[in-house]
Design a protein around this motif. Structure first.
Motif, PDB file in Angstrom:
ATOM      1  N   ILE A   1       0.790  -1.236   0.155  1.00 40.55           N
ATOM      2  CA  ILE A   1      -0.102   0.026  -0.170  1.00 40.55           C
ATOM      3  C   ILE A   1       0.513   1.661   0.112  1.00 40.55           C
ATOM      4  N   GLY A   2       1.895   0.837   1.066  1.00 43.56           N
ATOM      5  CA  GLY A   2       3.005   2.036   0.965  1.00 43.56           C
ATOM      6  C   GLY A   2       4.128   2.524  -0.205  1.00 43.56           C
TER       7      GLY A   2
ATOM      8  N   PHE B   1       7.421  14.157  -2.198  1.00 38.76           N
ATOM      9  CA  PHE B   1       7.823  13.878  -0.625  1.00 38.76           C
ATOM     10  C   PHE B   1       6.090  14.117  -0.302  1.00 38.76           C
ATOM     11  N   VAL B   2       5.399  14.562  -0.961  1.00 40.77           N
ATOM     12  CA  VAL B   2       3.979  14.263  -0.515  1.00 40.77           C
ATOM     13  C   VAL B   2       3.292  13.056  -1.076  1.00 40.77           C
ATOM     14  N   GLY B   3       3.918  11.711  -2.095  1.00 36.82           N
ATOM     15  CA  GLY B   3       3.532  11.199  -2.465  1.00 36.82           C
ATOM     16  C   GLY B   3       4.173   9.929  -0.724  1.00 36.82           C
ATOM     17  N   VAL B   4       5.191  10.185  -0.544  1.00 36.83           N
ATOM     18  CA  VAL B   4       5.357   9.489   0.491  1.00 36.83           C
ATOM     19  C   VAL B   4       5.046   9.309   1.880  1.00 36.83           C
ATOM     20  N   ILE B   5       4.335  10.800   1.991  1.00 35.12           N
ATOM     21  CA  ILE B   5       3.592  11.110   3.231  1.00 35.12           C
ATOM     22  C   ILE B   5       1.998  11.022   2.863  1.00 35.12           C
ATOM     23  N   ALA B   6       1.901  10.381   1.551  1.00 29.62           N
ATOM     24  CA  ALA B   6       0.471  10.017   1.685  1.00 29.62           C
ATOM     25  C   ALA B   6       0.486   8.079   1.650  1.00 29.62           C
ATOM     26  N   GLY B   7       1.544   7.899   1.305  1.00 34.01           N
ATOM     27  CA  GLY B   7       1.557   6.000   1.567  1.00 34.01           C
ATOM     28  C   GLY B   7       2.024   6.038   3.228  1.00 34.01           C
ATOM     29  N   VAL B   8       2.107   6.628   3.778  1.00 30.47           N
ATOM     30  CA  VAL B   8       2.393   6.256   5.150  1.00 30.47           C
ATOM     31  C   VAL B   8       1.244   6.492   5.779  1.00 30.47           C
ATOM     32  N   VAL B   9       1.018   7.299   5.237  1.00 25.51           N
ATOM     33  CA  VAL B   9      -0.871   8.017   5.810  1.00 25.51           C
ATOM     34  C   VAL B   9      -2.166   6.679   5.652  1.00 25.51           C
ATOM     35  N   ILE B  10      -2.065   6.684   4.110  1.00 24.77           N
ATOM     36  CA  ILE B  10      -2.429   5.476   4.033  1.00 24.77           C
ATOM     37  C   ILE B  10      -2.327   3.890   4.758  1.00 24.77           C
ATOM     38  N   ALA B  11      -1.189   3.375   4.657  1.00 22.53           N
ATOM     39  CA  ALA B  11      -1.225   2.168   5.034  1.00 22.53           C
ATOM     40  C   ALA B  11      -1.344   2.243   6.539  1.00 22.53           C
TER      41      ALA B  11
ATOM     42  N   LEU C   1      -3.991   3.756   7.508  1.00 23.62           N
ATOM     43  CA  LEU C   1      -5.858   4.014   7.536  1.00 23.62           C
ATOM     44  C   LEU C   1      -5.656   3.023   7.658  1.00 23.62           C
ATOM     45  N   PHE C   2      -5.025   2.012   7.062  1.00 21.86           N
ATOM     46  CA  PHE C   2      -5.528   0.214   6.662  1.00 21.86           C
ATOM     47  C   PHE C   2      -5.337  -0.703   7.758  1.00 21.86           C
ATOM     48  N   GLY C   3      -4.191   0.310   8.304  1.00 24.64           N
ATOM     49  CA  GLY C   3      -4.315  -0.471   9.522  1.00 24.64           C
ATOM     50  C   GLY C   3      -5.245  -0.752  10.603  1.00 24.64           C
TER      51      GLY C   3
ATOM     52  N   GLY D   1       2.371   1.098  13.864  1.00 29.40           N
ATOM     53  CA  GLY D   1       3.483  -0.487  12.856  1.00 29.40           C
ATOM     54  C   GLY D   1       2.793  -0.318  11.428  1.00 29.40           C
ATOM     55  N   ALA D   2       1.822  -0.082  11.759  1.00 29.46           N
ATOM     56  CA  ALA D   2       1.600  -0.311   9.264  1.00 29.46           C
ATOM     57  C   ALA D   2       2.219   0.982   9.372  1.00 29.46           C
ATOM     58  N   ALA D   3       1.688   2.443   9.753  1.00 34.26           N
ATOM     59  CA  ALA D   3       2.702   3.072   9.267  1.00 34.26           C
ATOM     60  C   ALA D   3       4.269   3.262   8.640  1.00 34.26           C
ATOM     61  N   LEU D   4       5.162   2.381   9.382  1.00 33.55           N
ATOM     62  CA  LEU D   4       5.744   2.442   9.562  1.00 33.55           C
ATOM     63  C   LEU D   4       6.603   1.017   8.237  1.00 33.55           C
ATOM     64  N   MET D   5       5.418   0.172   8.473  1.00 34.63           N
ATOM     65  CA  MET D   5       5.558  -0.511   7.479  1.00 34.63           C
ATOM     66  C   MET D   5       5.122  -0.493   6.110  1.00 34.63           C
TER      67      MET D   5
END
Lengths: 457, 307
Positions: free
Chosen positions: A87-88, A115-125, A127-129, A296-300
């Protein structure tokens, strides 16, 4: 905090963790350099080999640290790690890929800065967590495991699905008062063909953000002029990306050890040990489990981004559950519950079990002049008819990348029997932000004489 | 620092150090007064009243598991500053009653009121945070946490239980300050229960009796008004049993309220001022030990007669 206090802390740290980490890393790098010498690598080859090792040490170290928060601290049996990684990186790709015009066959993105993409990836991961955790946290440990592994497969099948292959973005999007025209026209997950990561090179984006891109290019041309003649940039890029990953590991470690050494981490530990007790002591355990799972999910997700962002493309088969199990093996080697152990486990797994077999094979092939390996198992066994084991040995050696999984399995079984707590899992990493020794001296060292009331010598 | 000065006062029982020794460090004496201060109503002032305030009231409590009624129309209250015993033969519904009160189980019918508030169906943590703490029948210490970690877990309202406060550089300072304050109290209670020498030990390495002590100490650190002890003396040797009882009596004198589940009748009769006898999910008798001893029903229930 006084200087001597700080110094004492530093020395204590040095005695344990720093030395241990440096010793393990030193041994790994030495082995790889020596192997490189044996292969007769030039400087370029050596540097490539080191960059490659650093990459895997970095990514496995990071992922093991993130998993340690779930399993080592909170006792949440997450076997859907790869889903959060996927997801990230997919979200990052979707957000940051440059847009393509109407009717183009290729899948584009929204063309926002990386960097927007990276932040979005972390946040969405993350949220899925949350999405996975909300219904699943009321389940017992093994059911949570089933939910997470199913989730990661759903993610992978969604990536492959033709339905999500492409979307057409409407020309204007109205959000209550705001109305904007996104640059993108066709976006999507790319289906089985995956996505080409044609955004800015992540290293370049990072260095530009730090105003280091031009100095770096200068350094590259200096190296080209003096040390490595033709085109040293890919090699240096690899090395620098390794450095970025190691810094990433450092940040993961800092964040997670702060999380662990706090009242928050103490509640997580209590949930791992006995959730009813934590609840009976007035801790809203659901809230703690949810927070820990989302973090943890966001870090993953971040780990997944750092793992794959440097590649030219991503395809769904990269996100099969075997990655999840590699990370689990890394954590078990290092010792669940210890952050330092998690990183060491990641490093050892990467250096020995993940990349090691290939190096071993090359090493044997360099040391002995061996003929061609048999093409199939039948031919390999045929040698035994004439009491010649060589075809079998050659065949085994040739299949070493496939055998890697067997080796990992054997190591895992051995560990479970002989050292289930891993390298550092036995260690007391006290979950508190302060030293818990008796205030005002005396110390909290077990003193049997104090058993009958007298608390001081 | 001053603790290293060898004075006879520091050898007295740790928790009372503050009362006897003037040279004990101020931090220790502060924490000791804390222990008594946390009980708002001094029992001495109320000793004259006949009808004491009852923080815990249970009314018409009923719990069915499938076709079985484990607890059937149970009503009682527990008065402040008393030691109330809940006894009964195996399967009488004592532990189920406990679980209903503390929110581990939801009652089929009935209400539980604590300090005037209806807490029926609340989550266990909500009930614990209102000042009703419990221990478990089989001591459930957190095995792979040290005794100190076990103890530090208990206090309520820890700011560091919020993740961002524990991580961010500035707010982490306040977390550390609060933990440092908390630590004094933790050591005070460890001293009181005389398990301070085990502070760094994993809770899983403690003996059965030490675990019971740890559990009670831990429950105490949640600043409860009422403590529910589920068989605190099961599997405890006689000398430790005596010590546990001394601790309970001392805490009661300081104003804590206890409800104790036990099936050792003598122990309850000799120590509690009020006894509730349960049998087959119902309350058989509720009264002073003398009244219970004279009750035919109770004797029959314990000797296996029909009721």
């Amino acid at each position: 905090m006084s200087t001597s206090d700080l110094r004492g802390r530093f020395e204590g740290l040095f005695e344990r963790d720093v030395t241990l980490v440096l010793a393990v890393l030193g041994a790994l790098y030495l082995a790889y350099i020596l192997a490189g010498v044996a292969f007769g690598y030039g400087l370029r080859g050596q540097l490539n080999s080191i960059a490659n090792l650093t990459f895997y040490v970095g990514v496995f170290g990071m992922m093991a640290l993130a998993l340690n928060l779930h399993w080592g601290y909170t006792g949440l049996f997450n076997i859907g790690i790869v889903g959060f990684m996927g997801i990230g990186i997919y979200v990052t790709a979707l957000v940051s890929k440059p847009p393509v015009g109407d009717g183009a066959a290729q899948v584009g993105g929204f063309g926002l800065p990386l960097f927007v993409g990276v932040i979005a990836g972390v946040v969405i991961a993350g949220l899925f967590g949350l999405l996975v955790a909300l219904p699943a946290l009321r389940l017992r440990a093994d059911y949570l495991a089933i939910v997470t592994v199913a989730f990661s497969e759903i993610v992978r099948f969604t990536m492959m699905s033709r339905t999500f292959q492409t979307f057409t973005v409407p020309d204007t999007i109205d959000l209550w008062v705001v109305s904007f025209d996104p640059a993108a026209d066709t976006v999507g997950l790319g289906g089985g063909g995956g996505l080409i990561l044609n955004y800015t090179n992540p290293l370049e984006a990072l260095l530009r953000a730090l105003f280091l891109w031009d100095p770096y290019l200068g350094f590259v041309s200096f190296v080209e002029a003096s040390v490595i003649p033709n085109n040293p940039k890919p090699v240096l890029d690899g090395l620098l990306y390794g450095v970025v990953l190691i810094v990433g590991v450092g940040l993961f470690y800092l964040l997670l050890s702060r999380t662990g050494k706090s009242p928050f981490g103490r509640v997580l530990k209590a949930i791992r040990e006995d959730e009813d007790v934590a609840n009976a002591l007035g801790k809203d355990t659901d809230r703690f489990k949810l927070t820990a799972f989302v973090l943890g999910a966001a870090l993953m997700g971040l780990g997944g981004i750092l793992w794959y962002s440097g590649r030219g493309s991503i395809t769904p088969p990269s996100f099969r559950p075997n990655i999840t199990f590699f990370i689990w093996i890394a954590l078990i080697i290092g010792g669940a519950g210890s952050n330092t152990g998690s990183f060491l486990g990641g490093a050892i797994f990467a250096g020995v079990l993940y990349e090691g077999p290939r190096y071993f094979k090359n090493l044997v092939e360099t040391a002995f002049e061996l003929g061609d390996a048999p093409r199939n198992f039948g031919e390999a066994m045929a040698g035994f008819a004439s009491l010649d084991p060589m075809p079998f040995v050659l065949y085994t050696l040739d299949s070493v990348s496939q055998l890697r999984l067997v080796i990992m399995g054997v190591v895992l079984i051995w560990l479970m029997h002989n050292r289930p707590e891993g390298l550092l899992g036995h260690r007391k990493e006290t979950a508190s932000s302060v030293d818990l020794a008796r205030p005002g001296g005396g110390g909290s060292t077990g003193n049997p004489a104090a058993a009958d009331g007298g608390d001081e010598r | 620092m001053s603790e290293t000065d060898d004075s006879p006062a520091s050898e007295s029982a740790p928790a009372e150090g503050a009362a006897t020794g003037e040279d004990t460090p101020p931090s220790a004496s502060d924490a000791s007064t804390d222990l008594t201060e946390l009980v708002e109503d001094d029992p001495e002032t109320r000793a004259g009243d006949d009808a004491r305030y009852a923080p815990l009231e249970v009314e018409g409590l009923r719990k069915e598991f499938g076709g079985i009624t484990a607890v059937d129309d149970v009503s009682f209250d527990v008065e402040e500053g008393t030691l109330t015993g809940l006894i009964g033969p195996n399967g009488a519904g004592k532990s189920t009653t406990f679980n209903l009160i503390t929110g581990m189980l939801d009652p089929t019918e009935g209400t539980v009121r604590f300090n005037g508030e209806d807490i029926t169906g609340f989550q266990p943590h909500e009930i614990a945070n209102r000042g009703l703490a419990r221990t478990f029948q089989i001591a459930r210490e957190l095995e792979e946490m040290t005794v100190l970690e076990n103890m530090m877990l208990a206090p309520k309202g820890q700011v560091g239980e919020s993740l961002w406060r524990s991580i961010m550089p500035v707010t982490r300072r306040s977390v550390q300050e609060q933990e440092t304050e908390q630590l004094d109290r933790v050591w005070e209670v460890l001293d009181f229960f005389e398990i301070d020498h085990l502070a760094d030990e994993y809770a899983g390495n403690l003996s059965g009796g030490q675990r019971k002590l740890l559990e009670m100490a831990r429950a105490l650190l949640t600043d409860p008004d009422v403590l529910l002890l589920d068989e605190p003396f099961a599997g405890v040797n006689p000398s430790l049993e005596k010590r546990l009882l001394e601790h309970i009596h001392e805490l009661r004198e300081r104003g804590y309220t206890f409800l104790i589940v036990e099936h050792d009748m003598d122990l309850i009769m000799n120590n509690c001022e009020r006894v509730i006898v349960m049998h087959q999910g119902r309350i058989l008798k509720d009264g002073t030990p003398e009244e219970i001893k004279e009750s035919e029903e109770v004797i029959e229930a314990y000797l296996g007669g029909e009721v």
